[in-house]
Design a protein around this motif. Structure first.
Motif, PDB file in Angstrom:
ATOM      1  N   HIS A  44      37.338  98.810  77.066  1.00 30.77           N
ATOM      2  CA  HIS A  44      36.385  98.810  78.173  1.00 30.77           C
ATOM      3  C   HIS A  44      36.105 100.255  78.586  1.00 30.77           C
ATOM      4  O   HIS A  44      36.705 101.181  78.042  1.00 30.77           O
ATOM      5  CB  HIS A  44      36.896  97.967  79.341  1.00 30.77           C
ATOM      6  CG  HIS A  44      38.162  98.449  79.994  1.00 30.77           C
ATOM      7  ND1 HIS A  44      39.348  98.603  79.315  1.00 30.77           N
ATOM      8  CD2 HIS A  44      38.414  98.823  81.281  1.00 30.77           C
ATOM      9  CE1 HIS A  44      40.285  99.020  80.162  1.00 30.77           C
ATOM     10  NE2 HIS A  44      39.741  99.172  81.347  1.00 30.77           N
ATOM     11  N   ASP A  79      40.162 105.838  82.584  1.00 32.63           N
ATOM     12  CA  ASP A  79      41.494 106.068  82.007  1.00 32.63           C
ATOM     13  C   ASP A  79      41.565 105.602  80.544  1.00 32.63           C
ATOM     14  O   ASP A  79      42.630 105.669  79.926  1.00 32.63           O
ATOM     15  CB  ASP A  79      42.590 105.382  82.843  1.00 32.63           C
ATOM     16  CG  ASP A  79      42.324 103.911  83.111  1.00 32.63           C
ATOM     17  OD1 ASP A  79      41.136 103.522  83.145  1.00 32.63           O
ATOM     18  OD2 ASP A  79      43.294 103.156  83.279  1.00 32.63           O
ATOM     19  N   HIS A  80      40.435 105.147  79.986  1.00 37.87           N
ATOM     20  CA  HIS A  80      40.436 104.684  78.592  1.00 37.87           C
ATOM     21  C   HIS A  80      39.440 105.442  77.721  1.00 37.87           C
ATOM     22  O   HIS A  80      39.506 105.352  76.499  1.00 37.87           O
ATOM     23  CB  HIS A  80      40.161 103.176  78.534  1.00 37.87           C
ATOM     24  CG  HIS A  80      41.232 102.364  79.205  1.00 37.87           C
ATOM     25  ND1 HIS A  80      42.177 101.642  78.515  1.00 37.87           N
ATOM     26  CD2 HIS A  80      41.540 102.219  80.522  1.00 37.87           C
ATOM     27  CE1 HIS A  80      43.011 101.069  79.370  1.00 37.87           C
ATOM     28  NE2 HIS A  80      42.643 101.402  80.594  1.00 37.87           N
ATOM     29  N   ASP A 103      43.241  96.229  79.270  1.00 38.62           N
ATOM     30  CA  ASP A 103      43.604  95.868  80.643  1.00 38.62           C
ATOM     31  C   ASP A 103      43.399  94.374  80.924  1.00 38.62           C
ATOM     32  O   ASP A 103      43.325  93.964  82.087  1.00 38.62           O
ATOM     33  CB  ASP A 103      42.795  96.706  81.649  1.00 38.62           C
ATOM     34  CG  ASP A 103      43.271  98.157  81.700  1.00 38.62           C
ATOM     35  OD1 ASP A 103      44.224  98.510  80.973  1.00 38.62           O
ATOM     36  OD2 ASP A 103      42.692  98.952  82.479  1.00 38.62           O
ATOM     37  N   HIS A 155      48.520  99.575  79.901  1.00 39.24           N
ATOM     38  CA  HIS A 155      49.453 100.126  80.893  1.00 39.24           C
ATOM     39  C   HIS A 155      50.793  99.419  80.739  1.00 39.24           C
ATOM     40  O   HIS A 155      50.849  98.189  80.794  1.00 39.24           O
ATOM     41  CB  HIS A 155      48.905  99.922  82.316  1.00 39.24           C
ATOM     42  CG  HIS A 155      47.547 100.542  82.524  1.00 39.24           C
ATOM     43  ND1 HIS A 155      47.386 101.858  82.898  1.00 39.24           N
ATOM     44  CD2 HIS A 155      46.303 100.029  82.363  1.00 39.24           C
ATOM     45  CE1 HIS A 155      46.085 102.127  82.979  1.00 39.24           C
ATOM     46  NE2 HIS A 155      45.407 101.028  82.656  1.00 39.24           N
TER      47      HIS A 155
HETATM   48 ZN   LIG Z   1      43.325 100.995  82.537  1.00 43.39          ZN
END
Ligand SMILES: [Zn+2]
Ligand SMILES: [Zn+2]
Length: 248
Positions: A66, A70-71, A180, A227
């Protein structure tokens, strides 16, 4: 500041930085990168490749679960320098390009600053995110099914966390990469083990719960989240635990 790289299934390397992880799937000399951490993790992405005896020049493709910051942190850099195809679900393109932002608002996070865990986490991630939001260009959309990149991952749409969130099944390796769709550990989670992200991170938590059903029947021995550590067990068990731990 470091990155830990663990081979969780044959040729499936889970690279974990402090707050987020990405996956390197090797196939002969080729490598597919799945997600890429925060912009501030760029040196760690290179270090993770070095840890498995490869370099960014060995990358053949980038897949995105996605479009959250943070990706996607190293995607534009790697795409430009190494001319890589970047593949994402068609319903995630607008979010990844920054045309329709689907992420927790700063106002929401500011209202939660009374929580010490939020304050510590936010201090860290604002630094990792950098001043300018990453915006992706030249995306190659997919819908579902087997993708023609090293490792032959099968795209399994798992919307809810974002509208186009996608998991990747590696049937030949016995691994399921869930981004996620569920996680096993997060600075803002009160417990560890498979669970949904806290609701304020999700576009539609009810849909995220429903999407887990799509993962249940997939054959794999390890579930690899964006995560927290890998979960060694079947998707069915991981999903059951995630639903139990995540109140409606
Ligand atoms: Zn994330
Ligand atoms: Zn996310």
């Amino acid at each position: 500041m470091r990155v830990d790289v663990v081979e969780v299934a044959p040729g499936v390397h889970h690279a974990r930085a402090k707050h987020v992880s990405w996956v390197l799937v090797t196939d002969g000399t080729d490598v597919t990168l799945v997600d890429s951490g925060y912009p501030g993790d760029r040196a760690r992405v290179a270090a993770s490749l070095e840890a498995i005896g490869r370099s960014p020049a060995d990358l053949s493709a980038i897949l995105l679960t996605h479009g959250h910051p943070d990706h996607i942190g190293s995607v534009e850099h790697l795409r430009r320098v190494h001319r890589l195809p970047v593949r994402v679900h068609e319903r995630e393109v607008a979010n990844a390009r920054g045309q329709r932002i689907e992420q927790v608002s700063e106002a929401t996070l500011l209202r939660m600053l009374w929580r010490p865990d939020v304050m510590v986490w936010l201090f860290d991630v604002l630094r990792l995110k950098g001043a300018r939001p990453e915006r992706l260009r030249d995306l190659e959309p997919f819908t579902a099914g087997r993708l023609d990149v090293p490792g032959a991952p099968v795209a399994v749409p798992t919307p809810g966390h974002t509208s186009g969130h996608t998991s990747f099944h590696l049937p030949d390796r016995g691994a399921l990469l869930v981004g996620d769709a569920l996680m096993t550990g997060h600075a803002l989670a009160r417990q560890s083990g498979p669970q949904l992200l806290p609701a304020f991170f999700n576009t539609d938590t009810a849909q995220a719960r429903a999407s887990l059903e799509r993962l249940r029947g997939l054959a794999a021995e390890v579930v690899v989240p964006g995560h927290g550590p890998a979960f060694h067990g079947s998707p069915d068990v991981a999903v059951r635990q995630a639903l139990d731990r995540s109140p409606r």
